[in-house]
Design an enzyme around this catalytic site. Structure first.
Site, short mmCIF file in Angstrom:
data_model
loop_
_atom_site.label_atom_id
_atom_site.label_comp_id
_atom_site.label_asym_id
_atom_site.label_seq_id
_atom_site.Cartn_x
_atom_site.Cartn_y
_atom_site.Cartn_z
N GLU A 41 4.78 -98.42 -1.08
CA GLU A 41 4.85 -98.33 -2.53
C GLU A 41 4.84 -96.86 -2.97
OE1 GLU A 41 2.23 -99.94 -6.38
OE2 GLU A 41 1.36 -99.93 -4.37
N LYS A 116 7.90 -103.85 -9.94
CA LYS A 116 6.60 -104.48 -9.78
C LYS A 116 6.28 -105.37 -10.97
CE LYS A 116 1.93 -103.14 -8.21
NZ LYS A 116 1.10 -101.98 -7.82
N CYS A 156 2.96 -104.41 -3.56
CA CYS A 156 1.49 -104.39 -3.49
C CYS A 156 0.83 -105.57 -4.22
CB CYS A 156 0.95 -103.06 -3.98
SG CYS A 156 -0.71 -102.67 -3.32
N ASP A 323 -28.16 -87.83 7.47
CA ASP A 323 -26.97 -87.73 6.62
C ASP A 323 -26.10 -86.54 7.02
OD1 ASP A 323 -27.68 -89.95 5.04
OD2 ASP A 323 -28.96 -88.72 3.78
N GLU A 429 -28.78 -92.27 -2.54
CA GLU A 429 -29.34 -91.12 -3.25
C GLU A 429 -28.58 -90.86 -4.55
OE1 GLU A 429 -30.71 -88.68 0.79
OE2 GLU A 429 -28.83 -88.20 -0.23
#
Length: 579
Positions: A41, A116, A156, A323, A429
């Site tokens: 697409e 589309k 899509c 992390d 966080e």
């Protein structure tokens, strides 16, 4: 007829460059004997082009690029036709005045053959800002192999019409149902579908349902690569309905994936159908496990964000916590360890163990590493602020100053050395505001900002397992032994901003917090619903309050890589001043 699925990685807005990318893929397809090549697409633009679509000069340039592509194909590859995703001017004066369209390029010219129908405006999508919806189905007749093929064309979202599979669907037409009367031989779907956990299986379920309804194979080609916060995983496939229709039930039997392209890799692969029986697959790739798909998507997102933004190296603060360790591993896989620098910035409260863990990890990954002590800077801030505050900074102000000192050092080093600064905070966080503006939130990309803390632990455990060995080796990481390291994975989470500090001093344990956050963020649950489902009222209200109060921080956070159902960023549009 032989079809080529071109799983391409375009650069958004680079019309000429993407035209060359399509031409290079066409050469690969032609070398494999393809008659027709499918691209994703909006392949000429890269997805999502966003407000670049509003620039008249780029719309005009698109026509010139298509003309050049048509001329090059006619000269080099006259036997090949190519389907190219493009933005077609509708001729209407008011906005939106474009169609999300597909052009057939062949015989030295091009023409629009599909538009589309369903234009998504949920989550990260905003297509109704730019595009008009088509009003009818698209069927292309193509002469190949001594017969006329009737090809149904969808783009899509046009395939996403099964509410019981998806959980929701756009109001409007059913583009699959509209093709029933056309008796098509194949359904082609050109997609730019971002990565999401368990999304590959959902796409294939949708294609299987369409293959059953239309009694024909479905060819699905998807974009690959990272574009800002979105990562496209490719994983294109062919769903073949080779078993025929059961006369008693009318249900198509034998529907299966017969050609599967790789996840998170550019690839051109062919599939052949003769119209009289089962189709032949030339390449079938096995899809990785969910943890591997997630890791590869994050690696691809970092690699493409750096490359497409013009960075060749990256910097991160390495604390010895889990992390920053995960971000370091991802960065090393994306860019190569020699292109990643780790800066360690211990304070008087940093433990010797954390510093050792950070140094050991940098060694395992081959990162360049430097250490900058911040005790003297902390003391100078205390001296400067004491007369202003009638005493030295204390409590949360003092803790945030440490983070902001580190953030300033990281920005200075990245600025001086031309590096992409990677932020290392996680989604838990960011959700509750357990992060510091102009401190640990500094950076050009939040690598794991859509990964809950519990998922960080899970992914790191997988990375350290034998199951991750082949993936690690393929991505240039050490293939044997622990990578993140047991001591990093098993230490209690802590920012080490004061003596003996733990995250659990300020927050519920992540095993308790993350399910509540997922309910609020992913499922849009109310506090009342959470309490009714068994969450203590005080805890549910506290987490909701933290989530609301942190909105102003999230608005100023760097872009993050979306890997879940609902990520902070363009898919999360909450007001700051609200009740």
């Amino acid at each position: 007829m032989r079809l080529a699925l071109a799983q391409l990685n375009p650069l958004v807005g680079d019309l000429a460059g993407n035209g060359e990318l399509i031409l290079a893929a066409s050469r690969q397809a032609a070398s494999q004997g393809a008659d027709l090549m499918l691209t994703p697409e909006l392949s000429l633009w890269g997805y999502p082009p966003r407000d670049l679509l509003l620039r008249p000069s780029l719309i005009a340039k698109q026509g010139a690029v298509l003309n050049q592509l048509a001329a090059s194909l006619a000269q080099e590859l006259p036997q090949l036709a190519v389907l190219v995703g493009m933005a077609e001017p509708s001729g209407a004066a008011p906005l939106p005045n474009l169609f999300n369209a597909v052009a057939l390029v062949e015989a030295g010219s091009w023409r629009v053959v599909a538009r589309k129908r369903l234009l998504p405006t949920y989550d990260v999508f905003d297509e109704q800002r730019y595009f008009c919806a088509a009003t009818g189905p698209s069927v292309l007749e193509l002469e190949r192999g001594g017969r006329t093929w009737r090809l149904g064309l969808t783009i899509c979202e046009d395939l996403w019409v099964e509410e019981e599979l998806q959980g929701h669907r756009l109001a409007g037409a059913d583009p699959v149902a509209e093709l029933l009367s056309s008796r098509i031989d194949l359904l082609l779907n050109l997609s730019a579908s971002p990565f999401g956990q368990a999304k590959v299986a959902l796409r294939q379920s949708l294609a299987r349902r369409a293959a059953s309804r239309l009694a024909c194979p479905v060819v699905y080609v998807n974009q690959v690569g990272g574009n800002d916060e979105l990562v496209f995983d490719g994983a294109s496939f062919v769903m073949d309905a080779s078993g025929g229709v059961d006369a008693g039930s009318g249900v198509v039997a034998g529907i299966a994936v017969v050609s599967q392209l790789a996840s998170c890799k550019e690839q051109v692969s062919c599939w052949e159908v003769n119209g009289a029986g089962p189709a032949a697959s030339l390449q079938v790739a096995s899809l990785p496990t969910e943890n591997e798909q997630l890791f590869r998507a994050l690696v691809l997102g970092v690699a493409d964000y750096a490359r497409k933004c013009g960075f060749s190296s990256a910097l991160l603060g390495l604390s010895g916590g889990i992390d920053s360790a995960l971000v370091a591993v991802i960065a090393a896989a994306a860019l190569g360890g020699e292109r990643v620098q780790a800066l360690m910035m211990p304070s008087p409260w940093s433990s010797d163990g954390s510093l050792r863990d950070a140094q050991a990890l940098a060694g395992r990954l081959g990162l360049g590493s430097r250490t900058a002590e911040i005790a003297a800077l902390m003391a100078s801030f205390d001296t400067t602020l004491t007369p202003v505050l009638a005493g030295p900074p204390s409590g949360l102000s003092a803790e945030n100053l440490q983070s902001r000192i580190r953030g300033t050092l990281l920005m200075a080093v990245a600025n001086q050395q031309g590096q992409l600064l990677l932020s290392t905070g996680n989604k838990s966080e960011l959700a509750v505001g357990y992060c510091t503006l102009y401190g640990d939130m500094n950076g050009g990309l939040a690598v794991i900002g859509d990964l809950y803390k519990s998922s960080v632990f899970e992914l790191c455990a997988w990375l350290d397992s034998a199951a991750a060995g082949p993936c690690r080796r393929e991505l240039g990481l050490p293939g044997d032994g622990e990578l993140v390291g047991r001591t990093i994975r098993e230490k209690p989470p802590s920012a080490e901003l004061r003596p003996d500090q733990l995250d659990s001093d300020s927050l519920p344990d992540y095993a308790v917090l993350d399910p509540i956050l997922k309910a609020y963020i992913e499922d849009l649950a109310s506090t009342e619903q959470l309490i009714a489902s068994g969450t203590p009222a005080e805890l549910a209200e506290r987490v909701m309050q933290l989530l609301r109060r942190a909105e102003f921080k999230r608005r100023q956070a760097p872009p993050l890589l979306k890997i879940g159902g609902r990520a902070f960023g363009s898919g999360w549009r909450m007001p700051i001043a609200a009740r």
